[in-house]
Design a protein around this motif. Sequence first.
Motif, short mmCIF file in Angstrom:
data_model
loop_
_atom_site.label_atom_id
_atom_site.label_comp_id
_atom_site.label_asym_id
_atom_site.label_seq_id
_atom_site.Cartn_x
_atom_site.Cartn_y
_atom_site.Cartn_z
N VAL A 1 0.88 -1.17 0.00
CA VAL A 1 0.00 0.00 0.00
C VAL A 1 0.91 1.22 0.00
O VAL A 1 1.79 1.34 0.86
N SER A 2 0.74 2.11 -0.97
CA SER A 2 1.67 3.23 -1.10
C SER A 2 0.97 4.48 -1.60
O SER A 2 -0.22 4.44 -1.95
N THR A 3 1.73 5.57 -1.65
CA THR A 3 1.18 6.85 -2.09
C THR A 3 1.96 7.44 -3.26
O THR A 3 2.17 8.63 -3.33
N MET A 4 2.41 6.60 -4.15
CA MET A 4 3.09 7.01 -5.36
C MET A 4 4.45 7.63 -5.08
O MET A 4 4.60 8.82 -4.90
N SER A 5 5.46 6.78 -5.03
CA SER A 5 6.84 7.21 -4.87
C SER A 5 7.73 6.11 -5.44
O SER A 5 7.26 5.00 -5.71
N GLY A 6 9.01 6.40 -5.60
CA GLY A 6 9.91 5.43 -6.21
C GLY A 6 9.98 4.12 -5.46
O GLY A 6 10.19 3.06 -6.05
N ILE A 7 9.77 4.17 -4.14
CA ILE A 7 9.86 2.97 -3.32
C ILE A 7 8.86 1.89 -3.75
O ILE A 7 9.14 0.70 -3.64
N ASP A 8 7.70 2.30 -4.28
CA ASP A 8 6.70 1.29 -4.62
C ASP A 8 6.94 0.64 -5.98
O ASP A 8 6.15 -0.20 -6.43
N LEU A 9 8.05 0.98 -6.63
CA LEU A 9 8.45 0.26 -7.85
C LEU A 9 9.26 -0.99 -7.52
O LEU A 9 9.38 -1.88 -8.35
N VAL A 10 9.82 -1.05 -6.31
CA VAL A 10 10.66 -2.20 -5.94
C VAL A 10 9.87 -3.50 -5.89
O VAL A 10 10.33 -4.51 -6.45
N PRO A 11 8.68 -3.57 -5.25
CA PRO A 11 7.93 -4.84 -5.26
C PRO A 11 7.60 -5.33 -6.67
O PRO A 11 7.52 -6.54 -6.91
N LYS A 12 7.45 -4.40 -7.60
CA LYS A 12 7.07 -4.78 -8.96
C LYS A 12 8.20 -5.52 -9.68
O LYS A 12 7.94 -6.21 -10.67
N ILE A 13 9.44 -5.35 -9.21
CA ILE A 13 10.54 -6.15 -9.78
C ILE A 13 10.21 -7.63 -9.63
O ILE A 13 10.48 -8.44 -10.51
N ASN A 14 9.58 -7.97 -8.50
CA ASN A 14 9.19 -9.36 -8.21
C ASN A 14 7.73 -9.62 -8.57
O ASN A 14 7.13 -10.57 -8.07
N ARG A 15 7.18 -8.75 -9.42
CA ARG A 15 5.80 -8.91 -9.92
C ARG A 15 4.77 -8.88 -8.78
O ARG A 15 3.74 -9.53 -8.83
N LYS A 16 5.05 -8.09 -7.73
CA LYS A 16 4.11 -7.91 -6.64
C LYS A 16 3.23 -6.69 -6.93
O LYS A 16 3.71 -5.68 -7.46
N LYS A 17 1.97 -6.76 -6.55
CA LYS A 17 1.03 -5.70 -6.86
C LYS A 17 1.04 -4.59 -5.79
O LYS A 17 1.36 -4.84 -4.63
N VAL A 18 0.68 -3.39 -6.25
CA VAL A 18 0.71 -2.22 -5.37
C VAL A 18 -0.64 -1.49 -5.44
O VAL A 18 -1.16 -1.22 -6.53
N LEU A 19 -1.19 -1.19 -4.28
CA LEU A 19 -2.36 -0.32 -4.16
C LEU A 19 -1.87 1.10 -3.96
O LEU A 19 -1.09 1.37 -3.05
N LEU A 20 -2.30 2.03 -4.81
CA LEU A 20 -1.92 3.42 -4.68
C LEU A 20 -3.09 4.23 -4.13
O LEU A 20 -4.15 4.31 -4.77
N ILE A 21 -2.91 4.80 -2.95
CA ILE A 21 -3.93 5.65 -2.35
C ILE A 21 -3.47 7.10 -2.39
O ILE A 21 -2.30 7.39 -2.65
N ASN A 22 -4.41 8.03 -2.16
CA ASN A 22 -4.10 9.46 -2.24
C ASN A 22 -3.36 9.79 -3.54
O ASN A 22 -2.41 10.56 -3.57
N TYR A 23 -3.84 9.19 -4.63
CA TYR A 23 -3.16 9.32 -5.92
C TYR A 23 -3.48 10.68 -6.55
O TYR A 23 -4.63 11.13 -6.54
N VAL A 24 -2.46 11.33 -7.12
CA VAL A 24 -2.67 12.65 -7.71
C VAL A 24 -2.08 12.82 -9.11
O VAL A 24 -2.51 13.72 -9.84
N ASP A 25 -1.11 12.03 -9.48
CA ASP A 25 -0.41 12.29 -10.75
C ASP A 25 -1.20 11.72 -11.92
O ASP A 25 -0.78 10.75 -12.57
N ILE A 26 -2.32 12.36 -12.21
CA ILE A 26 -3.25 11.85 -13.20
C ILE A 26 -2.62 11.73 -14.59
O ILE A 26 -2.86 10.77 -15.31
N SER A 27 -1.78 12.69 -14.95
CA SER A 27 -1.18 12.65 -16.29
C SER A 27 -0.28 11.44 -16.48
O SER A 27 0.02 11.06 -17.61
#
Length: 396
Positions: A253-279
């Motif tokens: 569970v994350s709020t959009m930062s570089g740290i939440d790209l690390v689990p994806k290396i191992n194909r782990k899913k991420v929930l993004l809350i308080n998301y703002v970077d719509i573009s």
Amino acid sequence: MNLKKVYKKFYIFFFYIFLIFPILIILFFFRIFVKINIVELETRAIGHFSLPVEIFLSEIKKRKIDDKRFFIWFPNRKISNNFLYKKWKEIIYIGPRIIFEKIFNLSNKFKFLGKLFLSEYRHWKKYDNWQTVDIHDVLESSNPNIVFSKNEELLGHKFLKNINFEKDKYICFFSRTSDYRNEPPSIRNSSIYSQLKGIEHICEKGFSAIRMSKLDKNNPLNTKNSKIFDYAYSSHRTDFLDIFLLFNCRYMVSTMSGIDLVPKINRKKVLLINYVDISSLYQLSYTPIILPKKIVNISTKKILPYEEVFKKNLMNALITRDQLQKLGYDYLDNSEIEIFNAINEMHMHVVNKNSLKNSSLNEKFWNLYEKYYSKKRPKNTFISNEFLEKNSELLN
């Protein structure tokens, strides 16, 4: 003329004439036998040298990129995580920065050198679909490039055992703050405490949770729940555990930062809350659920429909709270109950294998996004269903 400037110019001239240019000539010669490409390993930021590198190596593995080329990588001066750097060094060839950074910069400046030495690595400064975007869908069809050694696995398991956690039954959670870059209040930031109710609910389901962060100053978790470990304020923090814990979590569970790209290396899913970077929504992968913030008109106190928010581009990563308020608007963080519901949806999806459905409200949101940003929606990413149902008026 300033003598320091004269010495600096002389030093640069000397450096290029007597070191860089001879090496360039040697590289020209070797290109007769093998195509050499130089790639920047962006070690200065964890997000930039985690998932992007994984995708590029997987593209080579899947022959989306010429695998007959010889890639020479160079690091930045700053290395944000030495363990991750060590793991990449086991896979790729890294040359001296002082040499290959100069050749890389020259190759970006002069087209003829660029054609010879630049790779197909999609650098974030030059591409919309930069290397964090899985344009060839290689993540789903390949295994992670990083493999932990037997000793590294034992060390990671020992830590989890010491805090009474099980390897396959913990999640990670994180919230971005202004401490990250000593920046003014940003629309991207939010409080970690708004996640606690949802995190504690997951702990009631037999799971544990680890709070991740490096730069959330003077903000330890105020919880006595033994199933929640505040790793951010732990004396056990190491570069190794920073990667191992994220790599092996069940989901994050994350709020959009570089740290939440690390689990994806191992194909782990991420929930993004308080998301703002719509573009940047089109860039997402392995993000099944997002929970966007809301924008309120300061004078009328009314929440803006998402069509107006998108039309005025009021939700983007670069805007500060001060800038937003000068325009007459402010942002609303997700409420505790909104986050609670989104975390529960994520848990049911990842652990209980509940499929996510494309509701009419979800379709409206993505149609608006594609209309105003002219980008395709990310695959298999949905807005929290509970959030849409309780805020349906924002899509009408």
